[in-house]
Design a protein around this motif. Sequence first.
Motif, PDB file in Angstrom:
ATOM      1  N   ILE A 182       1.210  -5.166   5.712  1.00  0.00           N
ATOM      2  CA  ILE A 182       0.587  -6.518   6.530  1.00  0.00           C
ATOM      3  C   ILE A 182      -0.726  -7.197   5.609  1.00  0.00           C
ATOM      4  CG2 ILE A 182       0.185  -7.918   8.565  1.00  0.00           C
ATOM      5  CD1 ILE A 182       1.512  -5.645  10.054  1.00  0.00           C
ATOM      6  N   HIS A 183      -0.557  -8.248   5.255  1.00  0.00           N
ATOM      7  CA  HIS A 183      -1.534  -9.043   4.834  1.00  0.00           C
ATOM      8  C   HIS A 183      -1.922 -10.215   5.426  1.00  0.00           C
ATOM      9  CE1 HIS A 183      -4.345  -9.071   0.815  1.00  0.00           C
ATOM     10  NE2 HIS A 183      -5.239  -8.995   2.045  1.00  0.00           N
ATOM     11  N   GLY A 184      -2.416 -10.299   6.516  1.00  0.00           N
ATOM     12  CA  GLY A 184      -2.747 -11.653   7.172  1.00  0.00           C
ATOM     13  C   GLY A 184      -1.530 -12.298   7.278  1.00  0.00           C
ATOM     14  N   GLY A 185      -1.380 -13.649   7.195  1.00  0.00           N
ATOM     15  CA  GLY A 185      -0.225 -14.530   7.498  1.00  0.00           C
ATOM     16  C   GLY A 185       0.017 -15.123   8.855  1.00  0.00           C
ATOM     17  N   PRO A 186       1.005 -15.869   9.046  1.00  0.00           N
ATOM     18  CA  PRO A 186       1.139 -16.629  10.209  1.00  0.00           C
ATOM     19  C   PRO A 186       1.489 -15.532  11.388  1.00  0.00           C
ATOM     20  CG  PRO A 186       2.252 -17.644   8.518  1.00  0.00           C
ATOM     21  CD  PRO A 186       1.958 -16.632   7.865  1.00  0.00           C
ATOM     22  N   VAL A 187       1.251 -15.903  12.589  1.00  0.00           N
ATOM     23  CA  VAL A 187       1.489 -14.981  13.639  1.00  0.00           C
ATOM     24  C   VAL A 187       2.134 -15.831  14.669  1.00  0.00           C
ATOM     25  CG1 VAL A 187       0.316 -13.603  15.674  1.00  0.00           C
ATOM     26  CG2 VAL A 187      -0.556 -13.465  13.195  1.00  0.00           C
ATOM     27  N   THR A 188       3.264 -15.016  15.307  1.00  0.00           N
ATOM     28  CA  THR A 188       3.909 -15.682  16.381  1.00  0.00           C
ATOM     29  C   THR A 188       3.341 -14.684  17.655  1.00  0.00           C
ATOM     30  OG1 THR A 188       5.763 -16.400  15.073  1.00  0.00           O
ATOM     31  CG2 THR A 188       6.121 -16.381  17.463  1.00  0.00           C
ATOM     32  N   VAL A 189       2.814 -15.464  18.652  1.00  0.00           N
ATOM     33  CA  VAL A 189       2.150 -14.945  19.888  1.00  0.00           C
ATOM     34  C   VAL A 189       3.281 -14.737  20.801  1.00  0.00           C
ATOM     35  CG1 VAL A 189       0.287 -14.655  21.580  1.00  0.00           C
ATOM     36  CG2 VAL A 189      -0.339 -15.572  19.112  1.00  0.00           C
ATOM     37  N   ALA A 190       3.714 -13.626  21.176  1.00  0.00           N
ATOM     38  CA  ALA A 190       4.842 -13.335  22.455  1.00  0.00           C
ATOM     39  C   ALA A 190       3.967 -13.263  23.649  1.00  0.00           C
ATOM     40  CB  ALA A 190       5.704 -12.215  21.994  1.00  0.00           C
ATOM     41  N   GLU A 191       2.790 -12.622  23.665  1.00  0.00           N
ATOM     42  CA  GLU A 191       1.984 -12.468  25.028  1.00  0.00           C
ATOM     43  C   GLU A 191       0.660 -12.521  24.617  1.00  0.00           C
ATOM     44  OE1 GLU A 191       2.966  -9.040  26.982  1.00  0.00           O
ATOM     45  OE2 GLU A 191       5.193  -9.261  26.608  1.00  0.00           O
ATOM     46  N   GLY A 192      -0.250 -12.982  25.368  1.00  0.00           N
ATOM     47  CA  GLY A 192      -1.909 -12.852  25.274  1.00  0.00           C
ATOM     48  C   GLY A 192      -1.822 -14.136  24.055  1.00  0.00           C
ATOM     49  N   SER A 193      -3.191 -13.571  23.545  1.00  0.00           N
ATOM     50  CA  SER A 193      -3.624 -14.680  22.506  1.00  0.00           C
ATOM     51  C   SER A 193      -4.063 -13.939  21.283  1.00  0.00           C
ATOM     52  CB  SER A 193      -4.692 -15.489  23.113  1.00  0.00           C
ATOM     53  OG  SER A 193      -5.795 -14.527  23.414  1.00  0.00           O
ATOM     54  N   TRP A 194      -3.969 -14.438  20.238  1.00  0.00           N
ATOM     55  CA  TRP A 194      -4.305 -14.166  18.925  1.00  0.00           C
ATOM     56  C   TRP A 194      -5.490 -14.848  18.156  1.00  0.00           C
ATOM     57  CZ3 TRP A 194      -4.492  -9.381  16.725  1.00  0.00           C
ATOM     58  CH2 TRP A 194      -4.460  -9.056  15.318  1.00  0.00           C
ATOM     59  N   SER A 195      -6.378 -14.200  17.347  1.00  0.00           N
ATOM     60  CA  SER A 195      -7.005 -15.083  16.391  1.00  0.00           C
ATOM     61  C   SER A 195      -7.305 -14.078  15.268  1.00  0.00           C
ATOM     62  CB  SER A 195      -8.361 -15.551  17.084  1.00  0.00           C
ATOM     63  OG  SER A 195      -9.232 -14.520  17.404  1.00  0.00           O
ATOM     64  N   GLY A 196      -7.849 -14.527  14.004  1.00  0.00           N
ATOM     65  CA  GLY A 196      -8.035 -13.694  13.351  1.00  0.00           C
ATOM     66  C   GLY A 196      -6.901 -13.114  12.135  1.00  0.00           C
ATOM     67  N   ASP A 197      -7.030 -12.359  11.140  1.00  0.00           N
ATOM     68  CA  ASP A 197      -6.047 -12.037  10.215  1.00  0.00           C
ATOM     69  C   ASP A 197      -5.952 -10.369  10.356  1.00  0.00           C
ATOM     70  OD1 ASP A 197      -5.777 -14.394   8.731  1.00  0.00           O
ATOM     71  OD2 ASP A 197      -7.847 -14.064   8.358  1.00  0.00           O
ATOM     72  N   LEU A 198      -4.748  -9.980  10.350  1.00  0.00           N
ATOM     73  CA  LEU A 198      -4.353  -8.628  10.625  1.00  0.00           C
ATOM     74  C   LEU A 198      -3.945  -8.028   8.976  1.00  0.00           C
ATOM     75  CD1 LEU A 198      -3.880  -6.131  12.463  1.00  0.00           C
ATOM     76  CD2 LEU A 198      -1.633  -6.886  12.568  1.00  0.00           C
ATOM     77  N   ILE A 199      -4.477  -7.070   8.706  1.00  0.00           N
ATOM     78  CA  ILE A 199      -4.414  -6.485   7.552  1.00  0.00           C
ATOM     79  C   ILE A 199      -3.994  -4.953   7.819  1.00  0.00           C
ATOM     80  CG2 ILE A 199      -5.066  -5.479   5.286  1.00  0.00           C
ATOM     81  CD1 ILE A 199      -6.947  -8.512   6.906  1.00  0.00           C
ATOM     82  N   VAL A 200      -2.777  -4.124   7.441  1.00  0.00           N
ATOM     83  CA  VAL A 200      -2.542  -3.078   7.511  1.00  0.00           C
ATOM     84  C   VAL A 200      -2.113  -2.509   6.018  1.00  0.00           C
ATOM     85  CG1 VAL A 200      -0.749  -1.519   8.339  1.00  0.00           C
ATOM     86  CG2 VAL A 200      -1.365  -3.626   9.785  1.00  0.00           C
ATOM     87  N   ILE A 201      -2.813  -1.503   5.643  1.00  0.00           N
ATOM     88  CA  ILE A 201      -2.338  -0.687   4.264  1.00  0.00           C
ATOM     89  C   ILE A 201      -1.986   0.821   4.780  1.00  0.00           C
ATOM     90  CG2 ILE A 201      -3.427   0.237   2.225  1.00  0.00           C
ATOM     91  CD1 ILE A 201      -5.809  -1.976   2.951  1.00  0.00           C
ATOM     92  N   ALA A 202      -0.690   1.315   4.298  1.00  0.00           N
ATOM     93  CA  ALA A 202      -0.285   2.466   4.449  1.00  0.00           C
ATOM     94  C   ALA A 202      -0.535   3.430   3.439  1.00  0.00           C
ATOM     95  CB  ALA A 202       1.188   2.390   4.392  1.00  0.00           C
ATOM     96  N   PHE A 203      -0.943   4.745   4.124  1.00  0.00           N
ATOM     97  CA  PHE A 203      -1.254   5.821   3.049  1.00  0.00           C
ATOM     98  C   PHE A 203      -0.515   7.036   3.322  1.00  0.00           C
ATOM     99  CE2 PHE A 203      -5.328   3.260   3.218  1.00  0.00           C
ATOM    100  CZ  PHE A 203      -5.445   3.346   1.761  1.00  0.00           C
ATOM    101  N   PRO A 204      -0.239   7.831   2.494  1.00  0.00           N
ATOM    102  CA  PRO A 204       0.635   9.137   2.700  1.00  0.00           C
ATOM    103  C   PRO A 204       0.275   9.825   3.597  1.00  0.00           C
ATOM    104  CG  PRO A 204       0.108   9.036   0.433  1.00  0.00           C
ATOM    105  CD  PRO A 204      -0.654   7.905   1.088  1.00  0.00           C
ATOM    106  N   ASP A 205      -1.368   9.869   4.178  1.00  0.00           N
ATOM    107  CA  ASP A 205      -1.854  10.928   4.906  1.00  0.00           C
ATOM    108  C   ASP A 205      -3.355  10.350   5.202  1.00  0.00           C
ATOM    109  OD1 ASP A 205      -3.258  11.961   2.940  1.00  0.00           O
ATOM    110  OD2 ASP A 205      -1.686  13.322   2.488  1.00  0.00           O
ATOM    111  N   LYS A 206      -3.838  11.085   6.352  1.00  0.00           N
ATOM    112  CA  LYS A 206      -5.074  10.709   6.775  1.00  0.00           C
ATOM    113  C   LYS A 206      -6.163  10.948   5.600  1.00  0.00           C
ATOM    114  CE  LYS A 206      -6.376  10.662  11.036  1.00  0.00           C
ATOM    115  NZ  LYS A 206      -6.729  11.142  12.221  1.00  0.00           N
ATOM    116  N   ALA A 207      -6.038  12.094   4.850  1.00  0.00           N
ATOM    117  CA  ALA A 207      -7.017  12.386   3.899  1.00  0.00           C
ATOM    118  C   ALA A 207      -7.066  11.320   2.719  1.00  0.00           C
ATOM    119  CB  ALA A 207      -6.558  14.142   3.397  1.00  0.00           C
TER     120      ALA A 207
END
Length: 116
Positions: free
Chosen positions: A38-63
């Motif tokens: 995920i790299h920002g983008g429009p959000v459709t709020v289903a519950e509560g409120s939201w502000s800002g941008d969400l970024i999610v980067i996947a890695f093979p493992d914690k290390a």
Amino acid sequence: MSTYAIGHLHDVNLGPDIVEYLRRIDETLAPYGGRFIIHGGPVTVAEGSWSGDLIVIAFPDKASARAWYESPAYRQILPLRTNNSRGDVFFIDGVSADHKATDILADIPMTDQPLG
């Protein structure tokens, strides 16, 4: 197990420093197997409120996630973001494909007290 680097950013100043950060971040991720989920983008709020941008980067493992964040290449560009935004960044492990909601109960001591 996959680990995710998650950023919830606010007040991003989309000026020259952030543009430079965006131009350079992909090359810092590649050696550690990181990829944007995920790299920002429009959000459709289903519950509560939201502000800002969400970024999610996947890695093979914690290390791999930690090694990327601490790498000289990423440390070099990090101030381009931190000096031009505010927010929270954290790492969290994913779950297996067969995960069920009740699996977390194995790690929680059961009491008569309500959760939360």
